[in-house]
Scaffold this motif. Structure first.
Motif, PDB file in Angstrom:
ATOM      1  N   MET A   1       3.485 -13.404  -7.431  1.00 14.78           N
ATOM      2  CA  MET A   1       2.028 -13.431  -7.513  1.00 14.78           C
ATOM      3  C   MET A   1       1.508 -12.330  -8.436  1.00 14.78           C
ATOM      4  SD  MET A   1       0.874 -14.578  -3.636  1.00 14.78           S
ATOM      5  CE  MET A   1       1.447 -13.105  -2.785  1.00 14.78           C
ATOM      6  N   ARG A   2       2.121 -11.159  -8.377  1.00 19.08           N
ATOM      7  CA  ARG A   2       1.684 -10.044  -9.228  1.00 19.08           C
ATOM      8  C   ARG A   2       1.861 -10.376 -10.709  1.00 19.08           C
ATOM      9  NH1 ARG A   2       4.611  -5.777  -7.203  1.00 19.08           N
ATOM     10  NH2 ARG A   2       2.890  -5.085  -5.883  1.00 19.08           N
ATOM     11  N   ARG A   3       2.988 -11.026 -11.052  1.00 23.89           N
ATOM     12  CA  ARG A   3       3.207 -11.407 -12.445  1.00 23.89           C
ATOM     13  C   ARG A   3       2.160 -12.407 -12.911  1.00 23.89           C
ATOM     14  NH1 ARG A   3       8.879 -11.689 -11.477  1.00 23.89           N
ATOM     15  NH2 ARG A   3       8.768 -13.957 -11.452  1.00 23.89           N
ATOM     16  N   SER A   4       1.850 -13.368 -12.060  1.00 26.64           N
ATOM     17  CA  SER A   4       0.871 -14.382 -12.438  1.00 26.64           C
ATOM     18  C   SER A   4      -0.521 -13.792 -12.606  1.00 26.64           C
ATOM     19  CB  SER A   4       0.837 -15.488 -11.373  1.00 26.64           C
ATOM     20  OG  SER A   4      -0.045 -16.518 -11.724  1.00 26.64           O
ATOM     21  N   LEU A   5      -0.817 -12.715 -11.891  1.00 28.61           N
ATOM     22  CA  LEU A   5      -2.145 -12.094 -11.933  1.00 28.61           C
ATOM     23  C   LEU A   5      -2.162 -10.812 -12.757  1.00 28.61           C
ATOM     24  CD1 LEU A   5      -3.025 -12.645  -8.170  1.00 28.61           C
ATOM     25  CD2 LEU A   5      -4.152 -13.744 -10.119  1.00 28.61           C
ATOM     26  N   GLY A   6      -1.171 -10.679 -13.644  1.00 28.95           N
ATOM     27  CA  GLY A   6      -1.045  -9.448 -14.420  1.00 28.95           C
ATOM     28  C   GLY A   6      -2.231  -9.140 -15.305  1.00 28.95           C
ATOM     29  N   ASP A   7      -3.022 -10.153 -15.668  1.00 33.91           N
ATOM     30  CA  ASP A   7      -4.174  -9.926 -16.545  1.00 33.91           C
ATOM     31  C   ASP A   7      -5.476  -9.774 -15.756  1.00 33.91           C
ATOM     32  OD1 ASP A   7      -4.195 -12.510 -15.634  1.00 33.91           O
ATOM     33  OD2 ASP A   7      -4.931 -13.385 -17.510  1.00 33.91           O
ATOM     34  N   THR A   8      -5.362  -9.546 -14.443  1.00 34.82           N
ATOM     35  CA  THR A   8      -6.550  -9.398 -13.596  1.00 34.82           C
ATOM     36  C   THR A   8      -6.517  -8.045 -12.885  1.00 34.82           C
ATOM     37  OG1 THR A   8      -5.634 -10.239 -11.511  1.00 34.82           O
ATOM     38  CG2 THR A   8      -6.363 -11.872 -13.140  1.00 34.82           C
ATOM     39  N   ASP A   9      -7.594  -7.760 -12.141  1.00 34.06           N
ATOM     40  CA  ASP A   9      -7.658  -6.525 -11.347  1.00 34.06           C
ATOM     41  C   ASP A   9      -7.279  -6.755  -9.889  1.00 34.06           C
ATOM     42  OD1 ASP A   9      -8.543  -5.001 -13.514  1.00 34.06           O
ATOM     43  OD2 ASP A   9     -10.641  -5.568 -13.175  1.00 34.06           O
ATOM     44  N   VAL A  10      -6.707  -7.922  -9.577  1.00 33.56           N
ATOM     45  CA  VAL A  10      -6.308  -8.205  -8.204  1.00 33.56           C
ATOM     46  C   VAL A  10      -5.221  -7.231  -7.751  1.00 33.56           C
ATOM     47  CG1 VAL A  10      -5.277  -9.913  -6.656  1.00 33.56           C
ATOM     48  CG2 VAL A  10      -6.892 -10.639  -8.422  1.00 33.56           C
ATOM     49  N   ILE A  11      -5.380  -6.663  -6.560  1.00 31.62           N
ATOM     50  CA  ILE A  11      -4.374  -5.778  -5.972  1.00 31.62           C
ATOM     51  C   ILE A  11      -3.365  -6.645  -5.235  1.00 31.62           C
ATOM     52  CG2 ILE A  11      -3.959  -3.845  -4.397  1.00 31.62           C
ATOM     53  CD1 ILE A  11      -6.995  -3.193  -4.726  1.00 31.62           C
ATOM     54  N   CYS A  12      -2.124  -6.681  -5.696  1.00 31.01           N
ATOM     55  CA  CYS A  12      -1.062  -7.468  -5.056  1.00 31.01           C
ATOM     56  C   CYS A  12      -0.088  -6.511  -4.379  1.00 31.01           C
ATOM     57  CB  CYS A  12      -0.326  -8.327  -6.086  1.00 31.01           C
ATOM     58  SG  CYS A  12      -1.344  -9.552  -6.890  1.00 31.01           S
ATOM     59  N   ARG A  13      -0.030  -6.566  -3.058  1.00 34.45           N
ATOM     60  CA  ARG A  13       0.844  -5.633  -2.332  1.00 34.45           C
ATOM     61  C   ARG A  13       1.507  -6.339  -1.156  1.00 34.45           C
ATOM     62  NH1 ARG A  13      -3.212  -0.396  -2.233  1.00 34.45           N
ATOM     63  NH2 ARG A  13      -2.933   0.155  -4.433  1.00 34.45           N
ATOM     64  N   PRO A  14       2.792  -6.059  -0.932  1.00 34.86           N
ATOM     65  CA  PRO A  14       3.418  -6.570   0.292  1.00 34.86           C
ATOM     66  C   PRO A  14       2.759  -5.930   1.505  1.00 34.86           C
ATOM     67  CG  PRO A  14       4.848  -4.983  -0.795  1.00 34.86           C
ATOM     68  CD  PRO A  14       3.713  -5.224  -1.727  1.00 34.86           C
ATOM     69  N   TRP A  15       2.843  -6.587   2.625  1.00 36.84           N
ATOM     70  CA  TRP A  15       2.151  -6.127   3.818  1.00 36.84           C
ATOM     71  C   TRP A  15       2.523  -4.702   4.188  1.00 36.84           C
ATOM     72  CZ3 TRP A  15      -2.069  -6.999   6.152  1.00 36.84           C
ATOM     73  CH2 TRP A  15      -2.271  -6.612   7.477  1.00 36.84           C
ATOM     74  N   SER A  16       3.762  -4.313   3.965  1.00 37.65           N
ATOM     75  CA  SER A  16       4.197  -2.960   4.315  1.00 37.65           C
ATOM     76  C   SER A  16       3.432  -1.893   3.545  1.00 37.65           C
ATOM     77  CB  SER A  16       5.700  -2.807   4.053  1.00 37.65           C
ATOM     78  OG  SER A  16       5.992  -3.052   2.688  1.00 37.65           O
ATOM     79  N   GLU A  17       2.914  -2.230   2.371  1.00 36.61           N
ATOM     80  CA  GLU A  17       2.147  -1.284   1.557  1.00 36.61           C
ATOM     81  C   GLU A  17       0.641  -1.546   1.635  1.00 36.61           C
ATOM     82  OE1 GLU A  17       3.600  -1.485  -2.422  1.00 36.61           O
ATOM     83  OE2 GLU A  17       5.701  -1.313  -1.837  1.00 36.61           O
ATOM     84  N   ALA A  18       0.264  -2.784   1.961  1.00 37.41           N
ATOM     85  CA  ALA A  18      -1.154  -3.160   1.953  1.00 37.41           C
ATOM     86  C   ALA A  18      -1.934  -2.511   3.082  1.00 37.41           C
ATOM     87  CB  ALA A  18      -1.292  -4.675   2.049  1.00 37.41           C
ATOM     88  N   THR A  19      -1.247  -2.143   4.157  1.00 29.71           N
ATOM     89  CA  THR A  19      -1.946  -1.638   5.338  1.00 29.71           C
ATOM     90  C   THR A  19      -2.721  -0.349   5.075  1.00 29.71           C
ATOM     91  OG1 THR A  19       0.109  -0.562   6.016  1.00 29.71           O
ATOM     92  CG2 THR A  19      -0.352  -2.730   6.945  1.00 29.71           C
ATOM     93  N   ALA A  20      -2.350   0.368   4.016  1.00 29.55           N
ATOM     94  CA  ALA A  20      -3.041   1.626   3.707  1.00 29.55           C
ATOM     95  C   ALA A  20      -4.131   1.441   2.653  1.00 29.55           C
ATOM     96  CB  ALA A  20      -2.023   2.663   3.208  1.00 29.55           C
ATOM     97  N   THR A  21      -4.375   0.208   2.222  1.00 24.12           N
ATOM     98  CA  THR A  21      -5.370  -0.077   1.188  1.00 24.12           C
ATOM     99  C   THR A  21      -6.790   0.081   1.731  1.00 24.12           C
ATOM    100  OG1 THR A  21      -3.836  -1.681   0.226  1.00 24.12           O
ATOM    101  CG2 THR A  21      -6.113  -1.795  -0.511  1.00 24.12           C
ATOM    102  N   ALA A  22      -7.673   0.593   0.887  1.00 21.87           N
ATOM    103  CA  ALA A  22      -9.083   0.701   1.276  1.00 21.87           C
ATOM    104  C   ALA A  22      -9.688  -0.695   1.403  1.00 21.87           C
ATOM    105  CB  ALA A  22      -9.844   1.519   0.234  1.00 21.87           C
ATOM    106  N   PRO A  23     -10.740  -0.855   2.223  1.00 27.90           N
ATOM    107  CA  PRO A  23     -11.356  -2.179   2.389  1.00 27.90           C
ATOM    108  C   PRO A  23     -11.795  -2.785   1.053  1.00 27.90           C
ATOM    109  CG  PRO A  23     -12.172  -0.649   4.043  1.00 27.90           C
ATOM    110  CD  PRO A  23     -11.376   0.167   3.073  1.00 27.90           C
ATOM    111  N   VAL A  24     -11.603  -4.084   0.893  1.00 26.62           N
ATOM    112  CA  VAL A  24     -11.950  -4.790  -0.346  1.00 26.62           C
ATOM    113  C   VAL A  24     -13.024  -5.835  -0.059  1.00 26.62           C
ATOM    114  CG1 VAL A  24      -9.695  -4.446  -1.423  1.00 26.62           C
ATOM    115  CG2 VAL A  24     -10.081  -6.438   0.050  1.00 26.62           C
ATOM    116  N   ASP A  25     -13.588  -6.399  -1.142  1.00 20.78           N
ATOM    117  CA  ASP A  25     -14.618  -7.424  -0.985  1.00 20.78           C
ATOM    118  C   ASP A  25     -14.022  -8.742  -0.497  1.00 20.78           C
ATOM    119  OD1 ASP A  25     -16.580  -5.669  -1.980  1.00 20.78           O
ATOM    120  OD2 ASP A  25     -16.092  -6.211  -4.050  1.00 20.78           O
ATOM    121  N   VAL A  26     -12.826  -9.065  -0.994  1.00 21.25           N
ATOM    122  CA  VAL A  26     -12.185 -10.335  -0.647  1.00 21.25           C
ATOM    123  C   VAL A  26     -10.727 -10.073  -0.282  1.00 21.25           C
ATOM    124  CG1 VAL A  26     -11.580 -12.662  -1.409  1.00 21.25           C
ATOM    125  CG2 VAL A  26     -13.695 -11.601  -2.222  1.00 21.25           C
ATOM    126  N   LEU A  27     -10.316 -10.555   0.870  1.00 22.90           N
ATOM    127  CA  LEU A  27      -8.934 -10.432   1.327  1.00 22.90           C
ATOM    128  C   LEU A  27      -8.280 -11.813   1.271  1.00 22.90           C
ATOM    129  CD1 LEU A  27      -6.583  -8.874   2.749  1.00 22.90           C
ATOM    130  CD2 LEU A  27      -7.667  -9.522   4.913  1.00 22.90           C
TER     131      LEU A  27
END
Length: 527
Positions: free
Chosen positions: A268-294
């Motif tokens: 998914m990260r490769r496919s979205l490489g030209d965007t600002d989408v944050i792509c993270r596995p769940w083990s790393e996503a849990t520390a992410t600040a709240p976003v507009d769209v999950l």
């Protein structure tokens, strides 16, 4: 003017002239509702009606076809010479104006059959951004847009004049509903999405048409705050998770896309490489600040009480009032990733707009049928064709399995299958426990253990993976080994995941105990 597809999704375009015109059209304002369709993603061999149209502008009472010709054009003794967007040089007696009018009449004829009572008029114009054509009796001056109009204001004036010309010629009074009906009908034809691929990111993007239910869900994500989408393996959930993320980010929202599988996140990260989408596995996503769209793929792995609280924290407004999209497989894959709580599942789904994907777009009909019979899972209706029959072997020992696997790999080599397109999936917990490590292929490097959490291909070698590491991914050829026991729900879930990974062919080595269990299941499912 609204562009479909959006300019940010055009990708690499071979025609510099079309790129230039597209950018100007995206900025143009014709003073009325207008949508411009661009056929950049349409293959030449399909949707000929649309693929021959470079740009189609839909106004409230008029459909205007634009034919764009870049580079040098010439006409000698009635023969036109020009180069199309694919770099092919053509010599034709039919010039660009005849092409534009031909596409216009074909479109009008088609739409009148598809939209009963259509009253909108049709028109056509030719655009040559790089060369000024001399006036000619073959076309009215207002049907031609030359280099002088290659500014936003200049193009607006030229398009307004062309629209007025064709309206005068039509003498029609259009219905108010025509604009909405035409846009709704044509949008799925043009609005293709990039295919997810396990190939290197340097490969050219391949665009695919969505099934109607997939496209309904994609459009639903534009107007609904919360989406809960269900579908079996191969129904396109990950593709839609990526595309909804792309479109949300394009609108200016901050977006987090997550799931438990590191390998799926990498795709998914490769496919979205030209965007600002944050792509993270769940083990790393849990520390992410709240976003507009999950956006959550393989959501069934996270629908439990503990993960619910974390999901609630990750999106502005929480799960009750925030904007989120979850994609889940109703064939619960217990014991592979995470924990599943049916009460949490029901509560989350009840707070969202629901979509169901009824088609399997990955697996062949043969694979879908066998998986349904063996596991009882509902994979939907196969759309990938019949495909070769699923093949089973019944080894008694690990050494037998290794010998049969070597023979299968050898056969695929003789059939000139690229080893990198082959994945061997073990149902045991680790690669080291697999019977596949006893093969000659493993000893000589023609079968290699995939790096944990990676989907990377190894040139000249097949990959050996566990179900956990390959969940959510796919490959053309899948060989399943170590089917030892399928009595528990966890074992059946592993088999379901393994059997639904291939796009072309499936081969399984099933031990005697598991074979008896599957035979009993087969008898029950056929009853």
């Amino acid at each position: 003017m609204k562009m479909i597809p959006a300019p940010e999704g055009f990708g690499r375009i071979q025609s510099a002239a079309e790129t230039r015109v597209a950018k100007l059209l995206a900025q143009a304002d014709l003073g009325e509702p207008a949508t411009c369709f661009y056929s950049v993603h349409l293959p030449r061999h399909e949707y000929k009606r649309m693929a021959e149209i470079d740009f189609l502008i839909v106004l409230k009472d008029l459909l205007l076809v634009l034919e764009v010709k870049g580079g040098r054009l010439s006409r000698v003794d009635g023969v036109w010479t020009f180069t199309d967007r694919y770099g092919v040089v053509h010599e034709k007696r039919e010039g660009p104006f005849e092409q534009a009018r031909g596409a216009m009449f074909a479109l009008q004829h088609d739409l009148e059959h598809r939209i009963p009572g259509l009253t909108a008029a049709c028109g056509a114009a030719v655009v040559t951004p790089d060369q000024l054509l001399d006036r000619d009796l073959e076309w009215d001056p207002v049907e031609y847009i030359g280099p002088a109009a290659m500014t936003v204001a200049g193009l607006e004036r030229a398009l307004t004049a062309a629209a007025s010309y064709w309206r005068r010629k039509s003498h029609r009074t259009a219905r108010e509903s025509d604009y909405r009906d035409v846009v709704s009908l044509l949008r799925p034809d043009f609005d293709r999405v990039p295919r997810l691929s396990l190939l290197a990111a340097t490969f050219e993007t391949d665009y695919v048409e969505l099934a109607r239910e997939q496209y309904d869900m994609l459009r639903g994500s534009e107007i609904n705050e919360r989406i809960f989408c269900t579908g079996g393996a191969g129904s396109g959930k990950t593709l839609l998770a990526v595309e909804t993320s792309r479109r949300a980010a394009r609108s200016g929202a901050s977006v987090l896309l997550t799931c438990r599988s590191q390998g799926v996140v990498e795709v998914m990260r490769r496919s979205l490489g030209d965007t600002d989408v944050i792509c993270r596995p769940w083990s790393e996503a849990t520390a992410t600040a709240p976003v507009d769209v999950l956006v959550v793929d393989e959501a069934q792995d996270l629908l439990n009480v503990d993960d619910w609280f974390t999901l609630d924290r990750l999106v502005e407004g929480g799960l009750r009032d925030g904007r989120w999209r979850m994609f889940s497989d109703p064939n619960n894959q217990t014991g592979i990733h995470g924990a599943f709580d049916p009460q949490v599942y029901a509560e989350v789904a009840a707070n969202a707009s629901r979509y169901q994907l009824p088609y399997n777009c990955r697996n062949t009909s043969a694979i879908v049928t066998q998986t349904q019979l063996m596991t009882g899972a509902d994979l939907g209706v196969a759309k990938a064709g019949q495909g070769p029959a699923v093949e089973y072997e019944r080894p008694d020992t690990d050494r037998d399995t290794a010998a049969l696997l070597d023979a299968r790999l050898k056969r695929l080599r003789h059939e000139e299958v690229d080893p990198a397109d082959i994945v061997v999936v073990t149902l045991r917990d680790t690669v080291g426990e697999s019977s596949a490590v006893h093969t000659r292929a493993y000893a000589n490097g023609r079968l290699t253990a995939a790096e944990k959490g990676s989907d990377a291909r190894t040139s000249g070698a097949a990959r050996l993976v566990t179900v956990r590491d390959f969940k959510g991914l796919e490959a053309p050829y899948v060989l399943v080994v170590d089917v030892d026991d399928v009595a528990t729900s966890t074992d059946r879930s592993k088999l379901y995941v393994a059997m639904t990974r291939p796009r072309i062919s499936l081969w399984l080595a099933v031990r005697p105990k598991a074979w008896r269990q599957l035979t009993d299941t087969l008898v029950r499912n056929r009853a």
